[in-house]
Design a protein around this motif. Structure first.
Motif, short mmCIF file in Angstrom:
data_model
loop_
_atom_site.label_atom_id
_atom_site.label_comp_id
_atom_site.label_asym_id
_atom_site.label_seq_id
_atom_site.Cartn_x
_atom_site.Cartn_y
_atom_site.Cartn_z
N VAL A 200 -8.61 45.52 -6.02
CA VAL A 200 -7.41 46.02 -6.68
C VAL A 200 -7.08 47.40 -6.10
N VAL A 201 -5.83 47.57 -5.68
CA VAL A 201 -5.40 48.84 -5.10
C VAL A 201 -4.44 49.52 -6.06
N ALA A 202 -4.73 50.76 -6.43
CA ALA A 202 -3.80 51.51 -7.27
C ALA A 202 -2.55 51.83 -6.45
N ALA A 203 -1.38 51.45 -6.98
CA ALA A 203 -0.12 51.68 -6.26
C ALA A 203 0.00 53.14 -5.87
N VAL A 204 0.48 53.41 -4.67
CA VAL A 204 0.65 54.78 -4.19
C VAL A 204 2.06 55.26 -4.55
N PRO A 205 2.31 56.57 -4.47
CA PRO A 205 3.62 57.10 -4.88
C PRO A 205 4.78 56.53 -4.07
N GLU A 206 5.98 56.63 -4.67
CA GLU A 206 7.23 56.32 -3.97
C GLU A 206 7.48 57.45 -2.98
N GLY A 207 8.53 57.35 -2.23
CA GLY A 207 8.90 58.43 -1.32
C GLY A 207 8.53 58.11 0.11
N GLU A 208 9.28 58.72 1.03
CA GLU A 208 9.19 58.32 2.43
C GLU A 208 7.87 58.73 3.09
N GLY A 209 7.25 59.79 2.58
CA GLY A 209 5.97 60.21 3.14
C GLY A 209 4.92 59.11 3.06
N TRP A 210 5.04 58.27 2.02
CA TRP A 210 4.07 57.20 1.78
C TRP A 210 4.54 55.85 2.33
N LEU A 211 5.68 55.84 3.02
CA LEU A 211 6.29 54.59 3.49
C LEU A 211 5.32 53.72 4.29
N ALA A 212 4.64 54.32 5.27
CA ALA A 212 3.77 53.53 6.16
C ALA A 212 2.56 52.99 5.39
N VAL A 213 2.00 53.81 4.50
CA VAL A 213 0.86 53.34 3.69
C VAL A 213 1.30 52.18 2.80
N ARG A 214 2.49 52.33 2.15
CA ARG A 214 2.97 51.23 1.30
C ARG A 214 3.17 49.95 2.11
N ASP A 215 3.71 50.12 3.34
CA ASP A 215 3.93 48.98 4.23
C ASP A 215 2.62 48.26 4.52
N ARG A 216 1.56 49.00 4.87
CA ARG A 216 0.29 48.37 5.21
C ARG A 216 -0.34 47.72 3.98
N LEU A 217 -0.20 48.33 2.81
CA LEU A 217 -0.76 47.74 1.59
C LEU A 217 -0.02 46.45 1.23
#
Ligand code: TXA
Ligand code: MG
Length: 323
Positions: free
Chosen positions: A298-315
């Motif tokens: 289980v992965v805790a969702a990371v913050p919104e915002g463009e700084g986290w875009l690439a991390v969100r994409d990989r998750l």
């Protein structure tokens, strides 16, 4: 047999370069993830990459150069936007997609008219490129569809026996793959990465986000499919702790990946709560969790915002069901 070479040993780069000049396959560190390299201008050598990875021949490869001055060896057009971006971000984790020239074998570009190029910011990669004297085609050094490697041992676990050598330069610092930007027609982000859209726009003005979805071959297959995936089924949740408890009650062995506080009685991988720190540790944490024989991560969702875009994409991709 796969030769293990330590980059700390000065003769290793010479040895790896010699193998590459002879058309062999060598994994090497970059600042993002380890790449599986072959002489980009040798079609037969590049074919070996696809075999070793089990990679579909429809997915083009990134060509790595020792310096921006070498682009004319593989591209036929070098627009002003490319020049400015290269000046600002190379060596670094930015891949530019441009019209290819006739020296580039079809197999590198998956038959397409464009080629992705970058100059990596890693001393071992740069020393190797200079020593080989040829551009190197290099996808991430993992079996197709699996997690990208950020350490020499990740490469060994995935590709030992299938490639000629692994040049081990220790853990990579960036942790996730380069940003891929197409400069064919209007600038378009094909894969988010360590360099954010905002950083690119500060240099060349507005860019379009996401691939154009068309019939026929995908414009950048790695952008759309399941990729970077762990073996353990993974789920991203806004209420990760509650989900962990729920799964535990059902008897599922669960691991938690989080950038927040976590209770001590759970299997936890804690990552920094900055996008850079999180990206740097993400794949190594997923590799470790994969090694624990869990039923679910289980992965805790990371913050919104463009700084986290690439991390969100990989998750998001890591959580996609197997296709
Ligand atoms: O950080 C990185 O980019 C690492 C290191 C080794 O440089 N390489 C990497 O390669 O991630 P790979 O093959 O795993 O991912 C390359 C991505 C794929 O999504 C591919 O579809 C896209 O770049 N790509 C490569 N050439 C392209 C082209 N001519 N047009 C569109 N997309 C391209
Ligand atoms: Mg890859």
């Amino acid at each position: 047999m796969t030769l293990m070479l330590s980059a700390a040993d000065a003769s290793s780069v010479l040895r790896a370069a010699e193998l590459l000049r002879r058309g062999r396959l060598v994994a090497f560190p970059t600042e993002t993830v380890y790449g599986l390299g072959a002489n980009a201008l040798d079609a037969e050598a590049v074919a070996g990459i696809f075999t070793a990875k089990g990679r579909p021949s429809t997915n083009p490869l990134i060509v790595h150069l020792a310096q921006a001055g070498d682009v004319a060896r593989v591209v036929s057009d070098w627009p002003d936007a490319a020049r400015r971006l290269a000046e600002r971000f190379w060596p670094g984790p930015l891949t530019l997609v441009l019209p290819r020239n006739e020296a580039v074998p079809d197999i590198v570009t998956a038959g397409g008219a464009t080629v992705g190029v970058r100059v990596p910011a890693h001393p071992v990669a740069l020393a190797l490129l200079r020593e080989v004297g040829q551009p190197l085609a290099a996808p991430s050094a993992n079996r197709s569809g699996q997690l990208s490697p950020t350490r020499g041992e990740h490469v060994r676990e995935s590709l030992a026996g299938r490639i000629d050598a692994i040049l081990d330069g220790g853990p990579t610092t960036g942790g996730i793959e380069s940003t891929v930007l197409s400069l064919v027609d209007r600038p378009r982000l094909l894969r988010p990465g360590l360099i954010t859209p905002g950083e690119l726009e500060a240099v060349i003005g507005p860019i379009e986000r996401g691939p154009v979805v068309v019939a026929g071959p995908l414009p950048s297959p790695g952008l759309l499919d399941r990729h970077y995936a762990p073996l353990t089924p993974l789920i991203v949740s806004r209420d990760a702790l509650a989900l962990c408890r729920e799964l535990q009650e059902q008897g599922v062995a669960v691991g938690l990946l989080t950038h927040e506080e976590a209770p001590g009685d759970l299997v936890v991988e804690r990552l920094p709560d900055t996008p850079e720190g999180y990206a740097a540790g993400l794949y190594a944490a997923l590799h470790r969790l994969d090694g624990r024989g869990l039923g679910r991560v289980v992965v805790a969702a990371v913050p919104e915002g463009e700084g986290w875009l690439a991390v969100r994409d990989r998750l998001r991709r890591a959580a996609m069901p197997e296709q």
